[in-house]
Design a protein around this motif. Structure first.
Motif, PDB file in Angstrom:
ATOM      1  N   GLU A 149      42.896  44.466  45.205  1.00  0.00           N
ATOM      2  CA  GLU A 149      43.890  44.390  44.129  1.00  0.00           C
ATOM      3  C   GLU A 149      43.537  43.387  43.032  1.00  0.00           C
ATOM      4  OE1 GLU A 149      47.973  45.992  46.038  1.00  0.00           O
ATOM      5  OE2 GLU A 149      47.587  43.861  46.396  1.00  0.00           O
ATOM      6  N   ALA A 150      42.273  42.976  42.987  1.00  0.00           N
ATOM      7  CA  ALA A 150      41.822  42.154  41.855  1.00  0.00           C
ATOM      8  C   ALA A 150      41.765  43.056  40.626  1.00  0.00           C
ATOM      9  CB  ALA A 150      40.451  41.561  42.139  1.00  0.00           C
ATOM     10  N   SER A 151      41.876  42.448  39.442  1.00  0.00           N
ATOM     11  CA  SER A 151      41.743  43.231  38.206  1.00  0.00           C
ATOM     12  C   SER A 151      40.860  42.488  37.220  1.00  0.00           C
ATOM     13  CB  SER A 151      43.111  43.542  37.598  1.00  0.00           C
ATOM     14  OG  SER A 151      43.849  42.369  37.334  1.00  0.00           O
ATOM     15  N   LEU A 152      39.878  43.225  36.715  1.00  0.00           N
ATOM     16  CA  LEU A 152      38.987  42.739  35.675  1.00  0.00           C
ATOM     17  C   LEU A 152      39.255  43.614  34.467  1.00  0.00           C
ATOM     18  CD1 LEU A 152      37.685  41.686  38.324  1.00  0.00           C
ATOM     19  CD2 LEU A 152      35.485  41.939  37.188  1.00  0.00           C
ATOM     20  N   TRP A 153      39.727  42.994  33.391  1.00  0.00           N
ATOM     21  CA  TRP A 153      40.210  43.738  32.238  1.00  0.00           C
ATOM     22  C   TRP A 153      39.092  44.017  31.248  1.00  0.00           C
ATOM     23  CZ3 TRP A 153      44.787  46.106  32.542  1.00  0.00           C
ATOM     24  CH2 TRP A 153      45.563  45.787  33.654  1.00  0.00           C
ATOM     25  N   TYR A 154      39.437  44.537  30.120  1.00  0.00           N
ATOM     26  CA  TYR A 154      38.478  45.066  29.160  1.00  0.00           C
ATOM     27  C   TYR A 154      37.473  44.015  28.697  1.00  0.00           C
ATOM     28  CZ  TYR A 154      41.584  48.963  29.411  1.00  0.00           C
ATOM     29  OH  TYR A 154      42.334  49.989  29.902  1.00  0.00           O
ATOM     30  N   ASN A 155      36.203  44.438  28.741  1.00  0.00           N
ATOM     31  CA  ASN A 155      35.075  43.633  28.263  1.00  0.00           C
ATOM     32  C   ASN A 155      34.845  42.346  29.052  1.00  0.00           C
ATOM     33  OD1 ASN A 155      34.434  45.524  26.211  1.00  0.00           O
ATOM     34  ND2 ASN A 155      36.137  44.717  25.023  1.00  0.00           N
ATOM     35  N   VAL A 156      35.244  42.339  30.305  1.00  0.00           N
ATOM     36  CA  VAL A 156      34.894  41.229  31.196  1.00  0.00           C
ATOM     37  C   VAL A 156      33.460  41.453  31.672  1.00  0.00           C
ATOM     38  CG1 VAL A 156      35.335  40.238  33.493  1.00  0.00           C
ATOM     39  CG2 VAL A 156      37.242  40.721  31.935  1.00  0.00           C
ATOM     40  N   VAL A 157      32.680  40.373  31.722  1.00  0.00           N
ATOM     41  CA  VAL A 157      31.321  40.422  32.251  1.00  0.00           C
ATOM     42  C   VAL A 157      31.237  39.471  33.428  1.00  0.00           C
ATOM     43  CG1 VAL A 157      28.873  39.975  31.780  1.00  0.00           C
ATOM     44  CG2 VAL A 157      30.329  40.969  29.989  1.00  0.00           C
ATOM     45  N   VAL A 158      30.785  39.994  34.578  1.00  0.00           N
ATOM     46  CA  VAL A 158      30.577  39.187  35.786  1.00  0.00           C
ATOM     47  C   VAL A 158      29.123  39.405  36.180  1.00  0.00           C
ATOM     48  CG1 VAL A 158      31.287  38.777  38.168  1.00  0.00           C
ATOM     49  CG2 VAL A 158      32.988  39.491  36.466  1.00  0.00           C
ATOM     50  N   ARG A 159      28.309  38.371  35.993  1.00  0.00           N
ATOM     51  CA  ARG A 159      26.860  38.525  36.141  1.00  0.00           C
ATOM     52  C   ARG A 159      26.333  37.667  37.281  1.00  0.00           C
ATOM     53  NH1 ARG A 159      22.297  36.528  33.051  1.00  0.00           N
ATOM     54  NH2 ARG A 159      23.725  35.493  31.606  1.00  0.00           N
ATOM     55  N   GLY A 160      26.196  38.303  38.458  1.00  0.00           N
ATOM     56  CA  GLY A 160      25.691  37.635  39.650  1.00  0.00           C
ATOM     57  C   GLY A 160      24.207  37.872  39.823  1.00  0.00           C
ATOM     58  N   ASP A 161      23.430  37.471  38.834  1.00  0.00           N
ATOM     59  CA  ASP A 161      21.995  37.725  38.893  1.00  0.00           C
ATOM     60  C   ASP A 161      21.190  36.536  39.404  1.00  0.00           C
ATOM     61  OD1 ASP A 161      22.512  36.243  36.627  1.00  0.00           O
ATOM     62  OD2 ASP A 161      21.446  37.552  35.252  1.00  0.00           O
ATOM     63  N   VAL A 162      21.609  35.315  39.127  1.00  0.00           N
ATOM     64  CA  VAL A 162      20.827  34.162  39.559  1.00  0.00           C
ATOM     65  C   VAL A 162      21.470  33.409  40.720  1.00  0.00           C
ATOM     66  CG1 VAL A 162      19.727  33.874  37.309  1.00  0.00           C
ATOM     67  CG2 VAL A 162      21.832  32.608  37.823  1.00  0.00           C
ATOM     68  N   ASN A 163      22.643  33.854  41.129  1.00  0.00           N
ATOM     69  CA  ASN A 163      23.335  33.271  42.276  1.00  0.00           C
ATOM     70  C   ASN A 163      24.535  34.172  42.579  1.00  0.00           C
ATOM     71  OD1 ASN A 163      24.044  31.408  44.326  1.00  0.00           O
ATOM     72  ND2 ASN A 163      23.409  29.687  43.040  1.00  0.00           N
ATOM     73  N   GLN A 164      25.356  33.773  43.528  1.00  0.00           N
ATOM     74  CA  GLN A 164      26.484  34.594  43.973  1.00  0.00           C
ATOM     75  C   GLN A 164      27.745  34.323  43.171  1.00  0.00           C
ATOM     76  OE1 GLN A 164      27.018  33.343  47.993  1.00  0.00           O
ATOM     77  NE2 GLN A 164      25.231  34.444  48.741  1.00  0.00           N
ATOM     78  N   ILE A 165      28.570  35.370  43.068  1.00  0.00           N
ATOM     79  CA  ILE A 165      29.914  35.245  42.502  1.00  0.00           C
ATOM     80  C   ILE A 165      30.878  35.916  43.468  1.00  0.00           C
ATOM     81  CG2 ILE A 165      31.462  35.882  40.605  1.00  0.00           C
ATOM     82  CD1 ILE A 165      28.982  35.820  38.766  1.00  0.00           C
ATOM     83  N   ARG A 166      31.953  35.225  43.797  1.00  0.00           N
ATOM     84  CA  ARG A 166      32.982  35.755  44.685  1.00  0.00           C
ATOM     85  C   ARG A 166      34.320  35.670  43.973  1.00  0.00           C
ATOM     86  NH1 ARG A 166      28.880  37.280  46.200  1.00  0.00           N
ATOM     87  NH2 ARG A 166      27.861  36.886  48.198  1.00  0.00           N
ATOM     88  N   ILE A 167      35.049  36.785  43.951  1.00  0.00           N
ATOM     89  CA  ILE A 167      36.351  36.870  43.292  1.00  0.00           C
ATOM     90  C   ILE A 167      37.357  37.341  44.339  1.00  0.00           C
ATOM     91  CG2 ILE A 167      37.693  38.020  41.482  1.00  0.00           C
ATOM     92  CD1 ILE A 167      34.948  38.303  39.962  1.00  0.00           C
TER      93      ILE A 167
END
Length: 183
Positions: free
Chosen positions: A45-63
């Motif tokens: 039920e997380a929401s990422l709205w318009y034009n959000v960028v989540v870039r997990g290329d050089v390390n981890q991202i947790r939401i």
């Protein structure tokens, strides 16, 4: 007038692998035209709205679960140093920048705020719109920080504390309405 099939293409996210790692996104998450790359996990039920960028290329991202990240926000991490961890029931305002930081459960990040490498925003804390939380700072629970560089402005009022838990459920409902519309 746009037909329904054309309208559906406007809310399709871009989900890309990086070095063979594909983002893991819970089936109930809502991604409205967001871009999600690499070693990223997004909770239910997380929401990422318009034009959000989540870039997990050089390390981890947790939401976390029921977290909402609003339009134009960028979430990145720091190469070999800082992951980005965003807890449950977090609200991230429009055009924020989160980089290699920790945002704990129930925190609030205002519009156009920037939270930098190694910074921690504790659960139940607020970062004001336009604030710059510099590397390694800790925004403690029950505090409002603002300014550039950000500093403690005041303790949260009882009204602030009562309002904090209302935003995340609002965005869950809003995202469900969008999902109902597009079927």
């Amino acid at each position: 007038m746009t037909n329904v099939s054309e309208a559906l293409t406007t809310v399709r996210p871009t989900v890309l692998p990086y070095k063979g790692v594909l983002p893991r996104i819970h089936a109930s998450a809502f991604l409205a035209n967001a871009i999600v790359i690499g070693d990223v996990e997004i909770g239910e039920e997380a929401s990422l709205w318009y034009n959000v960028v989540v870039r997990g290329d050089v390390n981890q991202i947790r939401i976390g679960r029921r977290t909402n990240i609003q339009d134009g926000t960028t979430v990145h991490c720091t190469h070999e140093r800082f992951t980005t961890v965003i807890g449950d029931n977090v609200t991230i305002g429009h055009m924020a920048l989160l980089h290699g930081c920790v945002i704990e459960d129930g925190a609030f990040i205002g519009m156009k705020a920037c939270v930098m490498d190694g910074a921690v925003v504790e659960g139940g804390a607020m970062v004001a719109a336009g604030a710059l939380v510099t590397p390694g700072k800790r925004v403690r629970a029950g505090e409002l920080w603002g300014g550039s560089p950000a500093r403690l402005l005041r303790p949260l009022t009882e009204q602030d504390k009562a309002t904090l838990p209302l935003t995340a459920p609002h965005y869950v409902r809003l995202s469900r309405q969008y999902l109902d519309e597009i079927g």
